[in-house]
Design an enzyme around this catalytic site. Sequence first.
Site, PDB file in Angstrom:
ATOM      1  N   LYS A 158       0.743  -1.418   0.275  1.00 13.54           N
ATOM      2  CA  LYS A 158       0.464  -0.098   0.370  1.00 13.54           C
ATOM      3  C   LYS A 158       1.013   1.136   0.234  1.00 13.54           C
ATOM      4  CE  LYS A 158      -2.794  -0.605   3.342  1.00 13.54           C
ATOM      5  NZ  LYS A 158      -3.732   0.064   5.092  1.00 13.54           N
TER       6      LYS A 158
ATOM      7  N   GLY B 205      -9.937   5.055   7.591  1.00 11.19           N
ATOM      8  CA  GLY B 205      -9.339   3.803   7.828  1.00 11.19           C
ATOM      9  C   GLY B 205      -9.849   2.735   8.177  1.00 11.19           C
ATOM     10  N   ALA B 206     -10.486   1.980   8.225  1.00  8.08           N
ATOM     11  CA  ALA B 206     -11.422   0.294   8.169  1.00  8.08           C
ATOM     12  C   ALA B 206     -10.837  -1.014   7.813  1.00  8.08           C
ATOM     13  CB  ALA B 206     -12.569   1.631   8.027  1.00  8.08           C
TER      14      ALA B 206
ATOM     15  N   ASN C  63     -12.256  -3.221  14.452  1.00 12.23           N
ATOM     16  CA  ASN C  63     -11.711  -2.426  13.494  1.00 12.23           C
ATOM     17  C   ASN C  63     -12.574  -0.681  13.451  1.00 12.23           C
ATOM     18  OD1 ASN C  63      -7.975  -2.533  11.628  1.00 12.23           O
ATOM     19  ND2 ASN C  63      -9.158  -4.242  12.749  1.00 12.23           N
TER      20      ASN C  63
ATOM     21  N   TYR D  68     -19.477  -5.974   8.531  1.00 17.67           N
ATOM     22  CA  TYR D  68     -19.301  -4.713   7.605  1.00 17.67           C
ATOM     23  C   TYR D  68     -20.040  -3.600   8.002  1.00 17.67           C
ATOM     24  CZ  TYR D  68     -17.404  -1.302   4.421  1.00 17.67           C
ATOM     25  OH  TYR D  68     -17.319  -0.313   4.177  1.00 17.67           O
TER      26      TYR D  68
ATOM     27  N   LYS E 288     -20.791   0.086  10.786  1.00 17.99           N
ATOM     28  CA  LYS E 288     -21.040   1.284   9.576  1.00 17.99           C
ATOM     29  C   LYS E 288     -22.131   2.354  11.010  1.00 17.99           C
ATOM     30  CE  LYS E 288     -16.621   2.101   7.503  1.00 17.99           C
ATOM     31  NZ  LYS E 288     -16.236   3.012   7.442  1.00 17.99           N
TER      32      LYS E 288
ATOM     33  N   VAL F 290     -17.508   3.402  -5.298  1.00 16.91           N
ATOM     34  CA  VAL F 290     -16.401   4.082  -5.850  1.00 16.91           C
ATOM     35  C   VAL F 290     -16.093   3.148  -6.385  1.00 16.91           C
ATOM     36  CG1 VAL F 290     -14.732   5.390  -4.578  1.00 16.91           C
ATOM     37  CG2 VAL F 290     -16.633   4.616  -3.230  1.00 16.91           C
TER      38      VAL F 290
ATOM     39  N   LYS G 269      -6.545  -3.694  -3.135  1.00 14.78           N
ATOM     40  CA  LYS G 269      -7.753  -3.916  -2.651  1.00 14.78           C
ATOM     41  C   LYS G 269      -8.512  -5.515  -3.304  1.00 14.78           C
ATOM     42  CE  LYS G 269     -11.382  -1.780  -1.923  1.00 14.78           C
ATOM     43  NZ  LYS G 269     -11.705  -1.272  -0.377  1.00 14.78           N
TER      44      LYS G 269
ATOM     45  N   ARG H 129      -9.649  -8.597  -4.054  1.00  9.66           N
ATOM     46  CA  ARG H 129     -11.554  -8.831  -4.534  1.00  9.66           C
ATOM     47  C   ARG H 129     -12.196  -7.722  -4.379  1.00  9.66           C
ATOM     48  NH1 ARG H 129     -13.267 -13.085   0.146  1.00  9.66           N
ATOM     49  NH2 ARG H 129     -12.708 -11.836   1.949  1.00  9.66           N
TER      50      ARG H 129
END
EC number: 5.1.3.20
Length: 330
Positions: free
Chosen positions: A39, A76-77, A92, A139, A143, A169, A177, A179
Amino acid sequence: MTLIVTGAAGFIGANIVKALNERGESRIIAVDNLTRADKFRNLVDCEIDDYLDKTEFVERFARGDFGKVRAVFHEGACSDTMETDGRYMMDNNFRYSRAVLDACLAQGAQFLYASSAAIYGGSTRFVEEREVEAPLNVYGYSKFLFDQVIRRVLPSARSQIAGFRYFNVYGPRETHKGRMASVAFHNFNQFRAEGKVKLFGEYNGYAPGEQTRDFVSVEDVAKVNLFFFDHPEKSGIFNLGTGRAQPFNDIASTVVNTLRALDNLPPLTLAQQVEQGLIEYVAFPDALRGKYQCFTQADQTKLRAAGYDAPFLTVQEGVDRYVRWLSGQV
């Protein structure tokens, strides 16, 4: 004053760092976890003042080690929607975010953060209201739960809190990233490797390749973040999508025609691309039946009411730019 970007080496975080640089901002502390070392490439052409691992950031920020901090862009996540370790995900995406939020509130720093359209789950309405929020995976739940915290805190907050529910996005700096990279990224690589793009066939009343998403360019995502950065008096939770649902066929067709243009070949219609085998439809997988969203489209009412009036790139415009950028990287 100092700016902080968490997830700075990630997809959206790195694009925000670059957008800040283009405005002359370089006093930036980049926060990330480079266990996935590749990254770092996302930051090679960016200017930052310092880098910190996420494990030491929150404690030092809360202690005031960085002096006056104007704003934190919290990107960040763990963004892997297929992750099944709920403890890891909540630590996280929820606990860590709460700690960053608390430090921002204590120091009066602007807090701009990444939420997600995954909060809507299987809903057919995409408006920032509690009754349409029904996440389908941990996930989305992580959020969702943080957004509920924000709703409770907002009325008494003395500094800006702005959350953005990102839709689908795509754009530069997402290679790491894997998959979870965008459809545009995978279509590009598939066409270069196989000479064709594969899409899902008919499903749930949608013709082949006609399942739709609100595909939004990371360029626009960065612009919206900077708009709110410039307007610290504006707080809330906002959808961040184009407000236009476009089919996967549009992504694939644009990828094919842009690559053809780079080879000095004329554009083809979708029908011609299918006829020539450049786009191929495959049977919809049984494993996804009943778990697949065939339609997403951001309701932009709150975003526009907040004063953001710039147009968003269409798939044809944004994917064309992105494919040209990708072609320059290989």
